[in-house]
Scaffold this active site. Structure first.
Site, mmCIF file in Angstrom:
data_model
loop_
_atom_site.group_PDB
_atom_site.id
_atom_site.type_symbol
_atom_site.label_atom_id
_atom_site.label_comp_id
_atom_site.label_asym_id
_atom_site.label_seq_id
_atom_site.Cartn_x
_atom_site.Cartn_y
_atom_site.Cartn_z
ATOM 1 N N GLY A 51 -6.197 7.309 14.280
ATOM 2 C CA GLY A 51 -6.567 6.029 13.689
ATOM 3 C C GLY A 51 -5.411 5.261 13.082
ATOM 4 O O GLY A 51 -5.617 4.369 12.252
ATOM 5 N N LEU B 37 6.224 8.716 2.913
ATOM 6 C CA LEU B 37 7.296 8.585 3.893
ATOM 7 C C LEU B 37 8.695 8.561 3.289
ATOM 8 O O LEU B 37 9.561 9.357 3.671
ATOM 9 C CB LEU B 37 7.074 7.314 4.728
ATOM 10 C CG LEU B 37 8.189 7.004 5.734
ATOM 11 C CD1 LEU B 37 8.252 8.059 6.825
ATOM 12 C CD2 LEU B 37 7.991 5.608 6.331
ATOM 13 N N TYR C 86 -9.343 6.912 3.913
ATOM 14 C CA TYR C 86 -8.745 6.377 2.681
ATOM 15 C C TYR C 86 -9.049 4.896 2.519
ATOM 16 O O TYR C 86 -9.593 4.451 1.495
ATOM 17 C CB TYR C 86 -7.238 6.598 2.682
ATOM 18 C CG TYR C 86 -6.502 5.714 1.694
ATOM 19 C CD1 TYR C 86 -6.731 5.838 0.324
ATOM 20 C CD2 TYR C 86 -5.597 4.749 2.125
ATOM 21 C CE1 TYR C 86 -6.081 5.013 -0.593
ATOM 22 C CE2 TYR C 86 -4.939 3.928 1.222
ATOM 23 C CZ TYR C 86 -5.182 4.062 -0.131
ATOM 24 O OH TYR C 86 -4.537 3.247 -1.026
ATOM 25 N N THR D 289 -5.574 -1.887 -2.028
ATOM 26 C CA THR D 289 -4.478 -1.688 -1.078
ATOM 27 C C THR D 289 -4.569 -2.704 0.058
ATOM 28 O O THR D 289 -5.671 -3.184 0.390
ATOM 29 C CB THR D 289 -4.535 -0.266 -0.478
ATOM 30 O OG1 THR D 289 -3.598 -0.149 0.598
ATOM 31 C CG2 THR D 289 -5.916 0.055 0.063
ATOM 32 N N ASP D 290 -3.441 -3.001 0.682
ATOM 33 C CA ASP D 290 -3.448 -3.867 1.866
ATOM 34 C C ASP D 290 -4.165 -3.220 3.043
ATOM 35 O O ASP D 290 -4.602 -3.905 3.978
ATOM 36 C CB ASP D 290 -2.028 -4.261 2.262
ATOM 37 C CG ASP D 290 -1.113 -3.088 2.602
ATOM 38 O OD1 ASP D 290 -1.513 -1.919 2.397
ATOM 39 O OD2 ASP D 290 0.025 -3.337 3.053
ATOM 40 N N GLU D 291 -4.333 -1.900 3.002
ATOM 41 C CA GLU D 291 -4.930 -1.201 4.137
ATOM 42 C C GLU D 291 -6.399 -1.551 4.356
ATOM 43 O O GLU D 291 -6.950 -1.302 5.436
ATOM 44 C CB GLU D 291 -4.748 0.310 3.983
ATOM 45 C CG GLU D 291 -3.291 0.734 3.973
ATOM 46 C CD GLU D 291 -3.084 2.229 4.102
ATOM 47 O OE1 GLU D 291 -3.894 2.887 4.778
ATOM 48 O OE2 GLU D 291 -2.111 2.730 3.521
ATOM 49 N N LYS E 110 -11.414 2.773 -0.210
ATOM 50 C CA LYS E 110 -10.903 1.699 -1.063
ATOM 51 C C LYS E 110 -11.654 0.389 -0.817
ATOM 52 O O LYS E 110 -11.959 -0.355 -1.764
ATOM 53 C CB LYS E 110 -9.400 1.501 -0.814
ATOM 54 C CG LYS E 110 -8.527 2.672 -1.241
ATOM 55 C CD LYS E 110 -8.613 2.962 -2.730
ATOM 56 C CE LYS E 110 -7.857 1.956 -3.559
ATOM 57 N NZ LYS E 110 -7.829 2.335 -5.005
ATOM 58 N N ALA F 203 -11.230 3.062 4.057
ATOM 59 C CA ALA F 203 -12.672 2.805 3.987
ATOM 60 C C ALA F 203 -13.198 3.026 2.572
ATOM 61 O O ALA F 203 -14.035 2.257 2.073
ATOM 62 C CB ALA F 203 -13.410 3.708 4.973
#
Length: 321
Positions: free
Chosen positions: A263, A178, A138, A117-119, A142, A140
């Protein structure tokens, strides 16, 4: 090509199964069918199905029997709100599950596509060589899984790549997320909860584009631990998304501002060395709205879920650590 899709009954996984079918491939789908993994999402597709957990020995037995050339891993806990509420689930599935898949790759020598993921990059605009700076349980988890992939390539010679898409949207996405939450709640005459000031930005990509690009990447990958970013190149805030959904639906979306998520990253932004085209955001929203309007049978059984009903679902009931 013999392909196994882990988490193939989930949102992006089921879109990837459809992409494989377009390419003449009937994959093996391996899925535990948790709350977001549903065989209904694979309606009208061609696949072999095995119910199983990527954390278990059964995964090794299934791979030994099916002998896939390529394994693509979409199996993960993915919702940030749920990771705040119950971080342990994200550790066991996203990290230990990935390590179990990597152990299987040592035994059976398949090519492994790890979906990230980009996160993992945090709020800075990132290329494939940027440092990882995750903010949530989440992301962290990944990021940890990504590092294990790199370690297995370096230490054991695993044949693997890491793919990092930006925020996906489209048909068959669980209503906790969302865009389907806005669409469905507006159809039901309910408000859309907005965290903080609603100005947090995400880079959006239509799920069918992601599925196509992942396949194109795996066809030409070098399998030496390379990272491939897949940004949509379409950055919109939550309020921008709500405005676009309202325009497409021809309705005023009721908005309720609630406390910000702990966060909460303000933006995600990636660049990529890949070349591809994507569906324009408003066109993708139109396709997505049309699907949810025509497929109430798919989402109506799901709307009592805590993470659809509650405005701040992470804040009640404590944290399961």
């Amino acid at each position: 090509m013999r392909v196994m899709v882990l988490g193939g009954a989930g949102f992006i996984g089921s879109a990837f199964v459809r992409e494989l079918n377009k390419r003449g491939i009937k994959p093996i789908v391996y899925d535990l069918l948790t709350y977001a993994g549903r065989l209904e999402s694979l309606k009208d597709t061609d696949y072999e199905f095995v119910k199983g957990d990527i954390r278990d020995e059964k995964l090794h037995e299934t791979i030994a029997k099916c002998m896939p050339e390529v394994v693509v891993n979409f199996a993960a806990e993915t919702h940030v709100d749920r990771s705040i509420y119950s971080p342990k689930d994200f550790l066991t599935t996203n990290i230990l599950g990935t390590v179990n898949v990597l152990e299987a790759s040592r035994r059976h020598n398949f090519k492994y596509v790890h979906i990230s993921t980009d996160e993992v990059y945090g709020e800075e605009c990132a290329d494939e060589n940027s440092p990882l700076n995750p903010s949530s349980p989440y992301s962290a988890a990944k990021a940890s899984a990504d590092l294990f992939v790199k370690a297995y390539v370096r230490t054991y010679g695993a044949k693997a790549i890491i793919v990092r898409p930006s925020n996906n949207y489209g048909p068959r996405q669980f209503p906790e997320k969302l865009i389907p939450k806005i669409i469905i709640r507006t159809m039901l005459g309910l408000h859309a909860p907005v965290y903080g000031d609603g100005k947090a930005e995400r880079d959006w990509i239509f799920v069918e584009d992601t599925a196509r690009i992942i396949y194109d990447v795996l066809e030409r990958a070098n399998w030496g631990g390379e990272v491939y970013n897949i940004p949509g190149g379409q950055r919109y805030s939550v309020l921008d998304v709500i405005k676009t959904v309202g325009e497409v639906m021809g309705k005023d979306v009721k908005v309720k501002f609630v406390s910000d998520r702990p966060g909460h990253d303000r933006r995600y932004c990636m660049t990529t060395r890949l070349k591809y085209e994507v569906t324009p955001f408003k066109e993708g929203i139109r396709k997505t709205v049309d699907w949810y309007v025509k497929n109430k049978w798919w989402w109506e059984p799901l709307i009592n879920d805590k993470f659809f009903v509650e405005d701040e679902p992470w804040s009640k009931g404590g944290v399961n650590t």
